[in-house]
Design a protein around this motif. Structure first.
Motif, PDB file in Angstrom:
ATOM      1  N   ARG A   1      -4.013   5.607  -1.199  1.00 51.05           N
ATOM      2  CA  ARG A   1      -4.808   5.791  -2.419  1.00 51.05           C
ATOM      3  C   ARG A   1      -4.551   4.687  -3.434  1.00 51.05           C
ATOM      4  N   THR A   2      -3.315   4.190  -3.493  1.00 54.61           N
ATOM      5  CA  THR A   2      -2.966   3.146  -4.459  1.00 54.61           C
ATOM      6  C   THR A   2      -2.329   1.959  -3.743  1.00 54.61           C
TER       7      THR A   2
ATOM      8  N   ARG B   1       0.845  -1.199   0.000  1.00 52.03           N
ATOM      9  CA  ARG B   1       0.000   0.000   0.000  1.00 52.03           C
ATOM     10  C   ARG B   1       0.876   1.244   0.000  1.00 52.03           C
ATOM     11  N   SER B   2       0.464   2.255  -0.739  1.00 54.69           N
ATOM     12  CA  SER B   2       1.189   3.526  -0.735  1.00 54.69           C
ATOM     13  C   SER B   2       0.975   4.205   0.615  1.00 54.69           C
TER      14      SER B   2
ATOM     15  N   ILE C   1      -0.225  -1.562 -10.562  1.00 52.10           N
ATOM     16  CA  ILE C   1      -0.577  -0.487  -9.639  1.00 52.10           C
ATOM     17  C   ILE C   1      -2.070  -0.229  -9.774  1.00 52.10           C
ATOM     18  N   VAL C   2      -2.766  -0.206  -8.640  1.00 52.74           N
ATOM     19  CA  VAL C   2      -4.216  -0.098  -8.629  1.00 52.74           C
ATOM     20  C   VAL C   2      -4.630   1.131  -7.819  1.00 52.74           C
ATOM     21  N   ASP C   3      -5.487   1.950  -8.391  1.00 51.11           N
ATOM     22  CA  ASP C   3      -6.094   3.074  -7.685  1.00 51.11           C
ATOM     23  C   ASP C   3      -7.312   2.533  -6.948  1.00 51.11           C
ATOM     24  N   LEU C   4      -7.344   2.662  -5.630  1.00 51.38           N
ATOM     25  CA  LEU C   4      -8.440   2.088  -4.857  1.00 51.38           C
ATOM     26  C   LEU C   4      -9.795   2.688  -5.222  1.00 51.38           C
TER      27      LEU C   4
ATOM     28  N   VAL D   1       0.023  -1.770  -4.872  1.00 51.91           N
ATOM     29  CA  VAL D   1       0.718  -2.539  -5.894  1.00 51.91           C
ATOM     30  C   VAL D   1       0.372  -3.995  -5.622  1.00 51.91           C
TER      31      VAL D   1
END
Length: 78
Positions: free
Chosen positions: A43-44, A38-39, A56-59, A46
């Protein structure tokens, strides 16, 4: 999707594999808790895949989480 919901699924004891359903229809399976990072802002994330690639995924684009049947990831050979 909230970071709290993801964390609850990620840190459940015992861990159960889960599937991330994206708003565009894609699916990403998480077979081990170490396969997601988690970043700092939350917000994102991996998601690391069994073939050593990552995404990479934007929540904000996650539609849902599905807890799978609990089977471990397939054994890798090689």
């Amino acid at each position: 999707m909230t970071v709290e919901r993801l964390q609850a699924t990620q840190h459940a004891q015992p861990f159960r594999p889960y599937r991330i359903h994206m708003a565009d229809g894609r699916r990403l399976d998480v077979h081990h808790p170490d396969f997601v990072a988690r970043s700092p802002t939350g917000r994102t994330i991996v998601v690391y895949k069994p073939d050593d690639t990552s995404e990479i995924v934007d929540l904000l684009l996650v539609a849902s989480l599905e807890v799978l049947n609990g089977q471990s990831a397939p054994k890798r050979t090689g």
